[in-house]
Motif scaffolding. Sequence first.
Motif, PDB file in Angstrom:
ATOM      1  N   SER A 124      -8.576 -13.696  -4.569  1.00 23.70           N
ATOM      2  CA  SER A 124      -9.956 -13.175  -5.364  1.00 23.70           C
ATOM      3  C   SER A 124      -9.947 -12.016  -5.869  1.00 23.70           C
ATOM      4  N   LEU A 125     -10.694 -11.458  -6.815  1.00 25.40           N
ATOM      5  CA  LEU A 125     -10.933 -10.247  -7.282  1.00 25.40           C
ATOM      6  C   LEU A 125     -11.363  -9.360  -6.103  1.00 25.40           C
ATOM      7  N   MET A 126     -11.797  -9.564  -5.038  1.00 27.91           N
ATOM      8  CA  MET A 126     -12.125  -8.778  -4.328  1.00 27.91           C
ATOM      9  C   MET A 126     -11.124  -8.189  -3.528  1.00 27.91           C
ATOM     10  N   LEU A 129     -10.430  -1.621 -11.164  1.00 31.30           N
ATOM     11  CA  LEU A 129      -9.674  -2.447 -11.620  1.00 31.30           C
ATOM     12  C   LEU A 129      -9.760  -3.465 -12.717  1.00 31.30           C
ATOM     13  N   TYR A 130     -10.957  -3.563 -13.106  1.00 34.08           N
ATOM     14  CA  TYR A 130     -11.435  -4.255 -14.438  1.00 34.08           C
ATOM     15  C   TYR A 130     -10.885  -3.047 -15.705  1.00 34.08           C
ATOM     16  N   LYS A 186     -11.927  -0.134  -6.637  1.00 33.98           N
ATOM     17  CA  LYS A 186     -13.160  -0.785  -6.782  1.00 33.98           C
ATOM     18  C   LYS A 186     -12.769  -1.778  -7.905  1.00 33.98           C
ATOM     19  N   LYS A 187     -13.564  -2.972  -7.682  1.00 31.01           N
ATOM     20  CA  LYS A 187     -13.428  -3.830  -8.709  1.00 31.01           C
ATOM     21  C   LYS A 187     -13.826  -3.522 -10.237  1.00 31.01           C
ATOM     22  N   ALA A 211      -8.488  -6.205  -5.491  1.00 34.16           N
ATOM     23  CA  ALA A 211      -9.248  -4.695  -5.728  1.00 34.16           C
ATOM     24  C   ALA A 211      -8.819  -3.986  -4.498  1.00 34.16           C
ATOM     25  N   LYS A 226      -7.625 -11.085 -14.009  1.00 36.40           N
ATOM     26  CA  LYS A 226      -6.539 -11.615 -13.166  1.00 36.40           C
ATOM     27  C   LYS A 226      -5.267 -11.990 -13.801  1.00 36.40           C
TER      28      LYS A 226
END
Length: 186
Positions: free
Chosen positions: A28-30, A43-44, A39-40, A33, A51
């Motif tokens: 998962s993105l969480m 990361l983005y 933090k998400k 991260a 991903k």
Amino acid sequence: MRPQKVQDPEMLQGLMSVLRAKGYDGASLMELAEAAGLKKASLYHRFPGGKKEMASAVLAYVEDWVTQHIYGVLVNEAETPKKRLALALDNTRQLYQKGEAICIFRAMSMDTGMALFGEQIAQGLQQWVDAFTKLGTDLKRSKSEAKALAIQSLIDVQGSLVVAKGMGTTDIFEDALKKIRARYVS
């Protein structure tokens, strides 16, 4: 510009730990991260492609490390073939955390990961075969025997990682490395 809070190797190792454990689809993105120490949103910012870009960066990071510490060692004619093999196997041990970590190729070759990263995975596996084949020919084995040894060494490492994880003992991985060494220097 502010200095980055998380350095790239540290961040990529964190991402790799999640991808090794969960695979591409399960990560998962969480979780990514958290493992990256970001933090998400950050990361983005680092990976606008999401991903897929993160996983691709991890695979590139691993490829660079393996090229330098395993493949590069195996083909370095400045050292004796036996010394190259010993160092490459020590570095293999380090890469797989003494048999406790699964291979990122295995984790990424499931479901969506294979469709997205199959070419990178195939190239990495072929690099292994090519480098170990070179070592075998340097040890005066025929090209076909050297290639067979190279493929068997790949099977031994990958298979031993799966079995070691399933049985909860890294002895299986260590035994596989010993057998690889013995096959090449017998």
